[in-house]
Design an enzyme around this catalytic site. Structure first.
Site, PDB file in Angstrom:
ATOM      1  N   GLU A  44      51.038  47.035  63.815  1.00  0.00           N
ATOM      2  CA  GLU A  44      50.177  47.169  64.981  1.00  0.00           C
ATOM      3  C   GLU A  44      50.099  45.788  65.613  1.00  0.00           C
ATOM      4  O   GLU A  44      49.758  44.818  64.929  1.00  0.00           O
ATOM      5  CB  GLU A  44      48.790  47.640  64.535  1.00  0.00           C
ATOM      6  CG  GLU A  44      47.896  47.940  65.693  1.00  0.00           C
ATOM      7  CD  GLU A  44      46.510  48.411  65.259  1.00  0.00           C
ATOM      8  OE1 GLU A  44      46.320  48.768  64.080  1.00  0.00           O
ATOM      9  OE2 GLU A  44      45.621  48.405  66.113  1.00  0.00           O
ATOM     10  N   ARG A 271      49.740  47.712  48.283  1.00  0.00           N
ATOM     11  CA  ARG A 271      49.858  46.547  49.152  1.00  0.00           C
ATOM     12  C   ARG A 271      49.817  45.268  48.322  1.00  0.00           C
ATOM     13  O   ARG A 271      49.292  45.227  47.220  1.00  0.00           O
ATOM     14  CB  ARG A 271      48.797  46.547  50.237  1.00  0.00           C
ATOM     15  CG  ARG A 271      47.373  46.422  49.774  1.00  0.00           C
ATOM     16  CD  ARG A 271      46.417  46.234  50.961  1.00  0.00           C
ATOM     17  NE  ARG A 271      46.639  47.189  52.034  1.00  0.00           N
ATOM     18  CZ  ARG A 271      46.753  46.845  53.328  1.00  0.00           C
ATOM     19  NH1 ARG A 271      46.679  45.593  53.706  1.00  0.00           N
ATOM     20  NH2 ARG A 271      46.928  47.755  54.253  1.00  0.00           N
ATOM     21  N   LYS A 281      43.789  41.319  58.793  1.00  0.00           N
ATOM     22  CA  LYS A 281      44.003  40.701  60.104  1.00  0.00           C
ATOM     23  C   LYS A 281      42.683  40.397  60.789  1.00  0.00           C
ATOM     24  O   LYS A 281      42.571  39.425  61.518  1.00  0.00           O
ATOM     25  CB  LYS A 281      44.855  41.631  60.985  1.00  0.00           C
ATOM     26  CG  LYS A 281      46.337  41.445  60.735  1.00  0.00           C
ATOM     27  CD  LYS A 281      47.164  42.181  61.757  1.00  0.00           C
ATOM     28  CE  LYS A 281      47.363  43.605  61.332  1.00  0.00           C
ATOM     29  NZ  LYS A 281      48.330  44.335  62.168  1.00  0.00           N
TER      30      LYS A 281
HETATM   31  P1  ATP Z   1      45.304  44.950  58.346  1.00  0.00           P
HETATM   32  O1  ATP Z   1      44.611  45.970  57.509  1.00  0.00           O
HETATM   33  O2  ATP Z   1      45.172  43.555  57.852  1.00  0.00           O
HETATM   34  O3  ATP Z   1      45.020  45.062  59.809  1.00  0.00           O
HETATM   35  P2  ATP Z   1      47.498  46.665  58.550  1.00  0.00           P
HETATM   36  O4  ATP Z   1      47.985  47.320  57.357  1.00  0.00           O
HETATM   37  O5  ATP Z   1      46.631  47.485  59.419  1.00  0.00           O
HETATM   38  O6  ATP Z   1      46.823  45.287  58.155  1.00  0.00           O
HETATM   39  P3  ATP Z   1      49.796  46.902  60.196  1.00  0.00           P
HETATM   40  O7  ATP Z   1      50.186  46.083  61.353  1.00  0.00           O
HETATM   41  O8  ATP Z   1      49.388  48.308  60.435  1.00  0.00           O
HETATM   42  O9  ATP Z   1      48.643  46.094  59.448  1.00  0.00           O
HETATM   43  O10 ATP Z   1      50.902  46.842  59.080  1.00  0.00           O
HETATM   44  C1  ATP Z   1      52.277  47.053  59.339  1.00  0.00           C
HETATM   45  C2  ATP Z   1      52.942  47.461  58.068  1.00  0.00           C
HETATM   46  O11 ATP Z   1      52.789  46.462  57.076  1.00  0.00           O
HETATM   47  C3  ATP Z   1      52.337  48.736  57.520  1.00  0.00           C
HETATM   48  O12 ATP Z   1      53.389  49.583  57.084  1.00  0.00           O
HETATM   49  C4  ATP Z   1      51.497  48.264  56.385  1.00  0.00           C
HETATM   50  O13 ATP Z   1      51.409  49.255  55.398  1.00  0.00           O
HETATM   51  C5  ATP Z   1      52.254  47.026  55.913  1.00  0.00           C
HETATM   52  N1  ATP Z   1      51.343  46.093  55.274  1.00  0.00           N
HETATM   53  C6  ATP Z   1      50.231  45.543  55.791  1.00  0.00           C
HETATM   54  N2  ATP Z   1      49.619  44.759  54.896  1.00  0.00           N
HETATM   55  C7  ATP Z   1      50.368  44.788  53.770  1.00  0.00           C
HETATM   56  C8  ATP Z   1      50.263  44.194  52.475  1.00  0.00           C
HETATM   57  N3  ATP Z   1      49.247  43.392  52.154  1.00  0.00           N
HETATM   58  N4  ATP Z   1      51.227  44.452  51.573  1.00  0.00           N
HETATM   59  C9  ATP Z   1      52.255  45.256  51.889  1.00  0.00           C
HETATM   60  N5  ATP Z   1      52.412  45.861  53.082  1.00  0.00           N
HETATM   61  C10 ATP Z   1      51.487  45.640  54.013  1.00  0.00           C
HETATM   62 MG    MG Z   2      47.472  49.452  60.014  1.00  0.00          MG
END
Ligand code: ATP
Ligand code: MG
Length: 568
Positions: A44, A271, A281
């Protein structure tokens, strides 16, 4: 620091597959989706990528590489409020920097808004979606709890015709934010809360970074993600564990829209969590907005751009991601393993230089005034092909203040009155006299050198300590920034009644302005990596200007991880 210490079963591990690879290989054997492998990385664009995303990038692009497949980069931009073009650009830069190339052009979920809208109308016509006029709070209250069923909305049994008209009016801007939503008509008593008539569309009178003012209704993640996978021909949709409970809904929507036998498959993994680090984030954005760090790429941030500026290499991050593997259960990885990965990589590639961080002047009283001699030194003992260079030696030198003690304890093997040390790649010197100012601070040491002890000239007497040094006459003035962990608690975000910012490490950045570097570092350019003898690995910071070189310490030399694993 070799691999045996870290993973004795590395060879065995290599031979066995992780659970995602097992699933993929079985799908290939069964010729599912014609045996193709097509993955995607779907960030995102609401922040910069962090080391957790790097794990996901390495996994998705890595699987595509391994199975001769493809991997898309897809911006999951269904929320117009928090998303920005700056983030889109940083994400592309980071994926490239890690060494991956997505298939074709980057994709955007917003490119599918028309198609998603059509599918929503189709669901309405099939009687599988309805417009609900209730406020969000009422809808939430009616969802029930995991152990008690939900309550059906009084609007649930509107006719498809009425729903269609209302949904079109929603699209055309007739209603205010929150006045109506479109919901899937599934099962309010499902044991899975996500199946209790989830919201598909909401009204948001907000401009979108790509579609502008075209839409005032936006699809929810659950109604967008699986369908985007479907549109792109994704076969394996890898996401993190929190989406496991969404999987029945992912499949339900696909069952409504799919025409043939092709289906993407959602697979969840744990994760990546790192000790001493926050990875959400939202929290990282807070650090940036409150100016607790200098920006998203502050070298103390766990962002990919921060790690890059700190001096991490793509190889070290990819190796780290490999070592961490894929888990089915949440766990926390020791940040020392990340630090170990970059040391291991830089140890092989970084040239060794001499830099004095906290200079103390040494005058060699028996060395001729005005004389300079060039001494040969090895660029990198780990890489014999990297050759040698020359370092200037003269009558006045700098050593580290901490390498001298006036009244040393017995095991201090550095310089002290009457004692001898070797200067790296140079001579043995002996301290004869300590000069102090009026306040009693040591300002200078008077030493003598032994011309017979030049390094690399055959059999020599031995002394216990070897110090790094820089010729005062030739020294380059540089700024050095030393970093420590941003938080001094292993789990800063894990305390119930305390804000994560309470655990900020006040000493996470030390700026040293009066460092002395050997002149060869004049040629240093941003992105270069060095080992400064005895001090650690360093890189050139982009703040460097021609007259003012700035170096960041990537990591000190001490390797907590290697020591820990050796003890076992
Ligand atoms: P946040 O919760 O910090 O906003 P997010 O998961 O919403 O992070 P996205 O931009 O949606 O962030 O993530 C893009 C991809 O990266 C998704 O497929 C997500 O599952 C993966 N991802 C995000 N954080 C992690 C992590 N700590 N370890 C592994 N994969 C991750
Ligand atoms: Mg997300």
């Amino acid at each position: 620091m070799n691999m045996e210490n870290i993973a004795p079963d590395k060879e065995k591990e290599k031979a066995s597959l992780n659970f995602i690879e097992n699933i993929i290989e079985e799908d290939i054997r069964n010729n599912k989706n014609d045996g193709k492998v097509y993955t995607r990385f779907p960030p995102e664009p609401n922040g910069y990528l962090h080391i957790g995303h790097a794990k996901s990038i390495c996994l998705n692009f890595g699987l595509a590489e391994k199975y001769n497949g493809k991997c898309n980069l897809r911006f999951d931009d269904t929320n117009p409020v928090k998303e920005e073009t700056e983030y889109v650009e940083s994400i592309m830069e980071d994926v490239h920097w890690l060494g991956f190339q997505w298939e074709g052009e980057p994709r955007y979920t917003s490119d599918y808004f028309d198609q998603l809208y059509e599918w929503a109308e189709m669901l309405i016509q099939k009687g599988k979606a309805y417009v609900d006029d209730q406020p969000a709070a009422v809808i939430a209250a009616q969802r029930g709890t995991p152990t008690s069923p939900g309550i059906e909305s009084p609007y649930r049994n509107r006719t498809p015709e009425e729903n269609l008209q209302l949904f079109r009016e929603m699209r055309d801007g007739k209603y205010k934010d929150g006045e109506k939503v479109l919901r899937a008509k599934i099962d309010m008593s499902s044991p899975n809360m996500h199946m209790r008539d989830p919201v598909m569309y909401r009204i948001l009178h907000e401009a979108h970074h790509r579609t502008g003012d075209k839409w005032c209704i936006y699809p929810m993640y659950d109604f967008a993600h699986g369908q985007s996978d479907y549109i792109e021909g994704i076969t394996h949709s890898i996401c993190t564990l929190e989406f496991e409970v969404h999987r029945p809904l992912y499949d339900w929507f696909l069952d409504q829209i799919a025409t043939g036998s092709y289906r993407p498959r959602q697979i969840e993994f744990a994760r990546l969590n790192l000790s001493y680090t926050v990875m959400s984030k939202r929290k990282l954005l807070e650090l940036v907005e409150k100016k607790i760090v200098k920006g998203w790429d502050d070298p103390r941030m766990p962002t990919i751009s921060g790690l890059r500026r700190r001096g991490y290499t793509p190889e070290s991050i990819r190796n780290f991601a490999d070592r961490v593997g894929v888990a089915k259960r949440d766990n926390v990885i020791d940040v020392a393993l990340l630090e170990h990965s970059v040391r291991e990589d830089l140890n092989k590639r970084a040239r060794r230089y001499m830099v004095v961080l906290d200079p103390l002047k040494v005058v060699i009283t028996n060395y001729p005034e005005g004389k300079t001699e060039m001494l040969e030194t090895v660029n990198n003992p780990e890489d014999p092909d990297d050759g040698t260079r020359e370092v200037p030696f003269s009558r006045e030198l700098y050593i580290e203040k901490a390498d001298f003690m006036e009244n040393p304890p017995r095991k201090f093997f550095r310089l002290a009155p009457g004692r001898e040390v070797r200067l790296k790649s140079a001579f043995i010197i002996k301290c004869d006299e300590v000069i102090k100012d009026e306040q009693g601070n040591i300002t200078e040491l008077r030493c003598t050198y032994d011309p017979e002890t030049r390094s690399g000239t055959g059999a020599q007497r031995k002394v216990k300590g070897t110090l790094h040094w820089v010729s005062a006459l030739h020294a380059l003035d540089v700024e050095v920034r030393l970093y420590d962990r941003l938080f001094n608690d292993p789990d800063p975000a894990g305390h119930k009644d305390k804000d994560f910012k309470e655990f900020l490490n006040p000493d996470s950045l030390k700026v040293l302005q009066d460092c002395k570097a050997e002149p060869a570092l004049q040629a240093a350019r941003p992105g270069d990596h060095y080992q400064f003898q005895r001090l650690g690995y360093f890189t050139v910071d982009p703040d460097t200007t021609p007259g003012h070189p700035v170096f960041n310490r990537t990591v000190p030399l001490r390797d907590a991880w290697a020591r820990m694993t050796k003890k076992k």
